[in-house]
Structure formats: C-alpha cells, structure tokens
Write a protein that holds these residues in place. Structure first.
Motif, short mmCIF file in Angstrom:
data_model
loop_
_atom_site.label_atom_id
_atom_site.label_comp_id
_atom_site.label_asym_id
_atom_site.label_seq_id
_atom_site.Cartn_x
_atom_site.Cartn_y
_atom_site.Cartn_z
N PHE A 276 -7.58 -3.72 -3.66
CA PHE A 276 -7.25 -4.74 -2.67
C PHE A 276 -8.01 -4.44 -1.39
N ALA A 277 -8.84 -5.39 -0.96
CA ALA A 277 -9.62 -5.23 0.27
C ALA A 277 -10.32 -3.88 0.28
N HIS A 278 -9.94 -3.00 1.21
CA HIS A 278 -10.63 -1.72 1.35
C HIS A 278 -9.84 -0.56 0.75
N ARG B 241 0.85 -1.18 0.00
CA ARG B 241 0.00 0.00 0.00
C ARG B 241 0.89 1.24 0.00
#
Length: 224
Positions: A71-73, A37
């Motif tokens: 990705f995810a949140h 990230r």
C-alpha cells in the motif's frame, strides 16, 4: 496439531486455537474498522508490546485470518474473507462484555477504533429502519466520529476539522460532545434528558431532541 492446540474436535476449540491468544481479538476488532499499518495497530493498542504485536500478526496471517498487502510506500494489514467472518463474533462479544464493564479506570484508553466498534455493536437496525436518516457527529475526547444512519444501514467514519461542518443535504445532523459516559446513554443507565441535565452530553449543533432518536438507534439494553 500445533503445540498450543486444545486437541479437541470441536468448533469452539478450533476457534480458540486460532484467535484465543491475548490481544488477537483486539487486533481483529481494529481491522474490522479498516485496513491498518503496523504503526496504526500499535497506536490503537498502546499497551501491546511490539514483539507481541508482531507475533500475533504472524500467527493470524498463518491462520489465514489476516493478510499483509502492499500500500503506497509500505504495507498494510487487512482481514481476509475468513477473518471478516469474525465480525458477528466480535459484535456479540462486545454486547456480552458491555454489561460487566463498570466505570472506566483512570488509565483506561478509548480509541477511535474501539468506539467505532462500540457504536456498531450498539446499533439497532430494526429500530433505525423506522426512523428518518440521520447523521450524528460524536466528539469524544481527542477524536470525533460521524455516524451516518440510513434506515437499517450504519456507516462510521473519522471526522477532521475540514468535514465536521458538512453533511449530505436533506439529512438532519446532531453534533454533540461527550466522554466515557456515552456508555451510560447507550446502556440505558441515563436517559437523554438526564445526560443533558447532568452535562454528560453537550449538544453543539442541531436539535437536542435528536438525542432521543440517537438513544433509540444505539442501545445495548438487555433484551426483556
């Protein structure tokens, strides 16, 4: 031709056009360890200004080296196949630069991603494939890494408290604590015996003789 292009029809010039800006190769280095990230990249490169990190990521995306994916949140950054092609370049640069590192400055940082790439740089598959599969748990300052060596293959992962004591059945495991002086061991400036005697390395669990195997498997001594 971009404004920053060297304007030369040469592979080296093209490569420097793409990744020659300050911080670009260190971003690639960290992404070679795994997808990250934005906040992960900032944490791993604490001295990079946020505007420069954003600019470099945009430049690397425009060059087709990095891509941003859901990705995810949130979103993560990962290398494209083109970007993955820089792995051998990064490892070769690491080997070349290693021999001029000297002693760390007081404010130099050591990060999990930089050490992961250091171990990948120092890994000698030709030596490792002659030795039994072994696990090395290396505890360095505020983080720990597990180095799983299986013949000519190396797998590096972060360790946390829950998995630090586990290891695949049948594989010897050496856990040791060290610091920046690990570089002296893999450079050959210190033998395993000297590192232990000078307390540059402290064995936590396992057979201390496995440190000799570690030094054979991970070394950056210049070729004779």
């Amino acid at each position: 031709m971009s404004a920053r292009s060297y304007g030369q029809y040469c592979g080296v010039a093209t490569a420097v056009d793409l990744v020659g800006e300050r911080w670009a190769l260190l971003i690639v280095r960290d992404l070679l360890v795994g997808a990250r990230r934005y906040s992960d990249l900032k944490e791993g490169l604490p001295r990079i200004p946020t505007n420069i990190l954003s600019a470099r990521l945009k430049e690397l995306q425009a060059a087709g080296i990095v891509r941003r994916v859901p990705f995810a949140h949130g979103l993560i950054y990962t290398l494209t196949e083109f970007g993955q092609g820089l792995e051998d370049v990064i490892l070769a640069l690491g080997r070349w630069g290693f021999h001029d590192m000297g002693e760390p400055a007081e404010d130099d940082v050591i990060t999990p991603d930089s050490m992961s790439m250091t171990f990948r740089t120092a890994f000698r598959p030709v030596s490792a494939e002659t030795l039994p599969p072994t696990i090395y748990d290396t505890h360095l300052r505020d983080f720990s890494l597990r180095l799983e060596v299986d013949r000519a293959a190396l797998h590096v992962t972060r360790l946390d408290g829950s998995d630090a004591e586990s290891s695949p059945a049948g594989r010897p495991r050496l856990a040791f604590e060290t610091g920046p002086s690990i570089h002296k061991l893999i450079s050959g400036d210190l033998t395993p015996a000297e590192a232990l005697r000078r307390r540059e390395v402290a064995v936590l669990t396992g057979d201390a003789n496995l440190l000799d195997r570690f030094a054979t498997t991970f070394n950056l001594r210049p070729a004779a």
